[in-house]
Design a protein around this motif. Structure first.
Motif, PDB file in Angstrom:
ATOM      1  N   ARG A   1       1.094  -6.487   7.119  1.00 24.68           N
ATOM      2  CA  ARG A   1       1.322  -5.899   8.443  1.00 24.68           C
ATOM      3  C   ARG A   1       1.319  -4.392   8.291  1.00 24.68           C
ATOM      4  O   ARG A   1       1.939  -3.855   7.380  1.00 24.68           O
ATOM      5  CB  ARG A   1       2.664  -6.351   9.000  1.00 24.68           C
ATOM      6  CG  ARG A   1       2.746  -7.842   9.132  1.00 24.68           C
ATOM      7  CD  ARG A   1       4.134  -8.287   9.486  1.00 24.68           C
ATOM      8  NE  ARG A   1       4.200  -9.734   9.327  1.00 24.68           N
ATOM      9  CZ  ARG A   1       5.275 -10.447   9.528  1.00 24.68           C
ATOM     10  NH1 ARG A   1       6.390  -9.868   9.894  1.00 24.68           N
ATOM     11  NH2 ARG A   1       5.246 -11.744   9.367  1.00 24.68           N
ATOM     12  N   SER A   2       0.637  -3.714   9.175  1.00 25.34           N
ATOM     13  CA  SER A   2       0.588  -2.256   9.166  1.00 25.34           C
ATOM     14  C   SER A   2       1.777  -1.736   9.974  1.00 25.34           C
ATOM     15  O   SER A   2       1.902  -2.035  11.160  1.00 25.34           O
ATOM     16  CB  SER A   2      -0.726  -1.782   9.770  1.00 25.34           C
ATOM     17  OG  SER A   2      -0.782  -0.377   9.783  1.00 25.34           O
TER      18      SER A   2
ATOM     19  N   SER B   1       0.863  -1.180   0.000  1.00 28.40           N
ATOM     20  CA  SER B   1       0.000   0.000   0.000  1.00 28.40           C
ATOM     21  C   SER B   1       0.896   1.225   0.000  1.00 28.40           C
ATOM     22  O   SER B   1       2.100   1.128   0.239  1.00 28.40           O
ATOM     23  CB  SER B   1      -0.915   0.031   1.230  1.00 28.40           C
ATOM     24  OG  SER B   1      -0.174   0.395   2.385  1.00 28.40           O
TER      25      SER B   1
ATOM     26  N   PRO C   1      -3.681   5.926   9.876  1.00 31.72           N
ATOM     27  CA  PRO C   1      -4.191   4.693  10.497  1.00 31.72           C
ATOM     28  C   PRO C   1      -5.716   4.680  10.486  1.00 31.72           C
ATOM     29  O   PRO C   1      -6.356   5.705  10.277  1.00 31.72           O
ATOM     30  CB  PRO C   1      -3.630   4.741  11.916  1.00 31.72           C
ATOM     31  CG  PRO C   1      -3.222   6.157  12.145  1.00 31.72           C
ATOM     32  CD  PRO C   1      -2.968   6.781  10.810  1.00 31.72           C
ATOM     33  N   ASP C   2      -6.289   3.515  10.710  1.00 30.79           N
ATOM     34  CA  ASP C   2      -7.756   3.370  10.687  1.00 30.79           C
ATOM     35  C   ASP C   2      -8.454   4.347  11.618  1.00 30.79           C
ATOM     36  O   ASP C   2      -9.551   4.807  11.324  1.00 30.79           O
ATOM     37  CB  ASP C   2      -8.160   1.932  11.045  1.00 30.79           C
ATOM     38  CG  ASP C   2      -7.758   0.950   9.962  1.00 30.79           C
ATOM     39  OD1 ASP C   2      -7.589   1.374   8.790  1.00 30.79           O
ATOM     40  OD2 ASP C   2      -7.613  -0.241  10.279  1.00 30.79           O
TER      41      ASP C   2
ATOM     42  N   ARG D   1       0.871   5.106   8.082  1.00 35.03           N
ATOM     43  CA  ARG D   1       1.287   3.706   8.088  1.00 35.03           C
ATOM     44  C   ARG D   1       1.319   3.183   6.658  1.00 35.03           C
ATOM     45  O   ARG D   1       0.685   3.738   5.758  1.00 35.03           O
ATOM     46  CB  ARG D   1       0.337   2.881   8.940  1.00 35.03           C
ATOM     47  CG  ARG D   1       0.284   3.390  10.395  1.00 35.03           C
ATOM     48  CD  ARG D   1      -0.646   2.593  11.250  1.00 35.03           C
ATOM     49  NE  ARG D   1      -0.074   1.353  11.737  1.00 35.03           N
ATOM     50  CZ  ARG D   1       0.791   1.255  12.750  1.00 35.03           C
ATOM     51  NH1 ARG D   1       1.208   2.323  13.370  1.00 35.03           N
ATOM     52  NH2 ARG D   1       1.239   0.077  13.133  1.00 35.03           N
ATOM     53  N   VAL D   2       2.049   2.099   6.462  1.00 38.37           N
ATOM     54  CA  VAL D   2       2.112   1.422   5.174  1.00 38.37           C
ATOM     55  C   VAL D   2       1.937  -0.074   5.442  1.00 38.37           C
ATOM     56  O   VAL D   2       2.375  -0.592   6.469  1.00 38.37           O
ATOM     57  CB  VAL D   2       3.447   1.736   4.435  1.00 38.37           C
ATOM     58  CG1 VAL D   2       4.641   1.202   5.174  1.00 38.37           C
ATOM     59  CG2 VAL D   2       3.429   1.241   3.014  1.00 38.37           C
ATOM     60  N   GLN D   3       1.218  -0.747   4.549  1.00 37.06           N
ATOM     61  CA  GLN D   3       1.028  -2.192   4.661  1.00 37.06           C
ATOM     62  C   GLN D   3       2.210  -2.880   3.979  1.00 37.06           C
ATOM     63  O   GLN D   3       2.571  -2.530   2.853  1.00 37.06           O
ATOM     64  CB  GLN D   3      -0.272  -2.613   3.969  1.00 37.06           C
ATOM     65  CG  GLN D   3      -1.516  -1.991   4.551  1.00 37.06           C
ATOM     66  CD  GLN D   3      -1.861  -2.578   5.907  1.00 37.06           C
ATOM     67  OE1 GLN D   3      -1.762  -3.767   6.131  1.00 37.06           O
ATOM     68  NE2 GLN D   3      -2.244  -1.705   6.823  1.00 37.06           N
TER      69      GLN D   3
END
Length: 107
Positions: free
Chosen positions: A88-89, A50, A55-56, A63-65
């Protein structure tokens, strides 16, 4: 007539790989990363799946996945993640994107 080594022009510097900090406007999906772990050690073998995003919760560091390279290649070949694997975030301060730098003097 041959020139001695002392009189030859030095060869231009070749390409190098540099680890670059991520910013919110970078497009890094599919690029190789290095990741800093809680111990402070850096490891190779990660791929961004990503681009940086909040973040959510909408608050906190971008953040990056990421996936391990092994899981990413498995997904690319089979269309499915290996069992037990998932993105993983990771905060962007904990990763660097690997960038190939080619000096203009090479050309």
């Amino acid at each position: 007539m041959r020139l001695s080594r002392a009189h030859r022009k030095p060869l231009p510097a070749g390409p190098t790989v540099q680890a670059v900090e991520l910013t919110e406007h970078m497009s890094v999906t599919g690029q190789r990363l290095i990741r800093r772990h809680e111990s402070g050690d850096w490891s190779l073998g990660w791929v961004a799946v990503s681009n940086p995003a909040p973040p959510d919760s909408g608050h906190g560091e971008l953040r990056v996945q990421v996936l391990s390279e092994e899981a990413w290649h498995h997904l690319a070949i089979t269309g499915a993640l290996p069992e037990g694997e998932g993105p993983r975030s990771v905060p962007i301060s904990q990763v660097r994107v690997l960038t190939l730098l080619v000096p203009l003097t090479v050309f």
